[in-house]
Design a protein around this motif. Structure first.
Motif, short mmCIF file in Angstrom:
data_model
loop_
_atom_site.label_atom_id
_atom_site.label_comp_id
_atom_site.label_asym_id
_atom_site.label_seq_id
_atom_site.Cartn_x
_atom_site.Cartn_y
_atom_site.Cartn_z
N GLY A 65 38.09 34.75 41.89
CA GLY A 65 38.30 36.15 42.21
C GLY A 65 37.25 36.79 43.07
O GLY A 65 37.19 38.02 43.17
N GLY A 111 39.61 39.89 39.34
CA GLY A 111 40.33 39.82 38.07
C GLY A 111 39.88 40.91 37.12
O GLY A 111 40.69 41.55 36.44
N LEU A 130 44.03 37.39 37.79
CA LEU A 130 43.80 36.60 39.00
C LEU A 130 45.08 35.94 39.49
O LEU A 130 45.28 35.76 40.70
CB LEU A 130 42.74 35.53 38.73
CG LEU A 130 41.31 36.01 38.56
CD1 LEU A 130 40.39 34.84 38.23
CD2 LEU A 130 40.81 36.73 39.81
N ASP A 161 34.37 40.57 39.62
CA ASP A 161 35.39 39.87 40.40
C ASP A 161 36.68 40.68 40.37
O ASP A 161 36.84 41.63 39.59
CB ASP A 161 35.62 38.46 39.84
CG ASP A 161 36.26 38.50 38.47
OD1 ASP A 161 37.49 38.41 38.40
OD2 ASP A 161 35.53 38.64 37.47
#
Length: 335
Positions: free
Chosen positions: A212, A241, A158, A239
């Motif tokens: 994220g 990340g 992230l 997400d």
């Protein structure tokens, strides 16, 4: 901070754009292109950020920003990969082909590597050489990374996200089955994609960017009518990340890599595949999903794929109703 590129050479000319997308200031006296900024982010970002603040206070020469004049923020990139953050979309595509979704798809993201040697601008037409190929749009979120080391964790990944934007990941649906049957993935069925006029730093997204994921309504119009009003944050299984870490498991990632979320997709509250916007649902971010839902409901898909003269528009707005990334607004042409 919002960044864009104006046409110049093969990689564009970097500009800083005001938050309301009304004004811009040249940034090429600091660093010539967006890729060059990404290559040396720590060196140039403070200067570009200071330029953005000066633009916000009208303390430097500025010019009107017209989205139609912008090229893709990254006209070409070192890498473009698309993920499967919205597993509902993947499940619907499996149903379209009469297949069950493997349970692992909910825990291990899918990802394919697309063509990155040429991205189209937000106002460039969608070229489809043969309507029989089944041209479709796919509205997605993208992030652009700096250098990411091999083995980065999702949380570490992230910290390497530099910019966020939108993409129309054009697909040729009727070419996909033959390519997938070969077991090697997409090539011909994935022509050039179209990027939003501006990319935005995660910090500038405020509360809409959390862990994220980007929250907010992604608005998709087909021929001037609402086709999708999908929520980007609610059903984002993976997400960014996690997507970045998946890619970085066995290799490092170079600065300027673009990673897509996959088609944004929502179910109805009762768990059903969703309803079109005119029926009170959130609609869809691609034609293939609507066709799949039609087939499941009636046994026949009735919504046609793209044809010459069709128009497609994609946009997200902030809490004040202002466009965040500018609009992807295109017309389909044959050839």
């Amino acid at each position: 901070m919002k960044l864009a590129s104006l046409p110049q050479g093969r990689d564009g000319r970097l500009i800083v754009v005001s938050d309301d997308l009304a004004w811009y200031a040249d940034a090429d006296h600091i660093v010539p292109t967006m890729q060059a900024l990404l290559d040396d982010w720590d060196r140039y970002f403070p200067q570009i950020e200071a330029l953005s603040i000066e633009l916000a206070h009208a303390a430097i020469p500025r010019r009107r920003f017209h989205e139609r004049e912008a090229c893709a923020p990254l006209p070409r990139a070192y890498q473009w990969v698309d993920g499967s953050a919205y597993v509902n979309h993947v499940e619907l595509m499996h149903k379209a082909h009469g297949a069950d979704l493997p349970a692992s798809f909910w825990t291990d993201p899918l990802m394919y590597q697309g063509g990155s040697d040429g991205f189209c601008g937000a106002r460039d037409p969608i070229h489809i050489a043969d309507p029989a190929w089944g041209g479709d749009f796919e509205a997605e979120i993208v992030v652009v990374t700096g250098d990411v080391p091999q083995g980065a964790s999702p949380q570490q990944a992230l910290g390497h996200i530099r910019l966020v934007g939108l993409i129309n990941d054009v697909s040729l649906r009727n070419l996909m089955p033959g390519e997938l049957a070969k077991g090697y993935g997409f090539v011909q069925s994935k022509p050039a994609s179209h990027l939003s006029p501006a990319f935005v730093t995660p910090a500038a997204l405020g509360a809409a960017w959390q862990c994220g994921r980007l929250s907010g309504t992604l608005m998709v119009d087909l021929n001037g009518q609402p086709f999708g009003r999908v929520e980007a944050g609610e059903e984002c299984t993976f997400d960014f990340g996690t997507l970045i870490a998946h890619l970085a498991k066995t290799r490092s990632i170079g600065a300027g890599t673009i990673i897509g979320s996959g088609t944004v997709s929502n179910r109805d509250p009762d768990g059903s595949p969703g309803r079109p916007v005119p029926q009170g649902g959130r609609g869809y971010a691609c034609i293939a999903e609507q066709r799949t839902v039609e087939t499941l409901a009636t046994g026949e898909a009735v919504t046609p794929f793209l044809k010459a003269g069709d128009t497609v528009r994609m946009e997200m707005r902030d809490a004040k109703g202002k466009s965040i990334f500018g609009a992807i607004d295109q017309t389909v042409v044959l050839g």
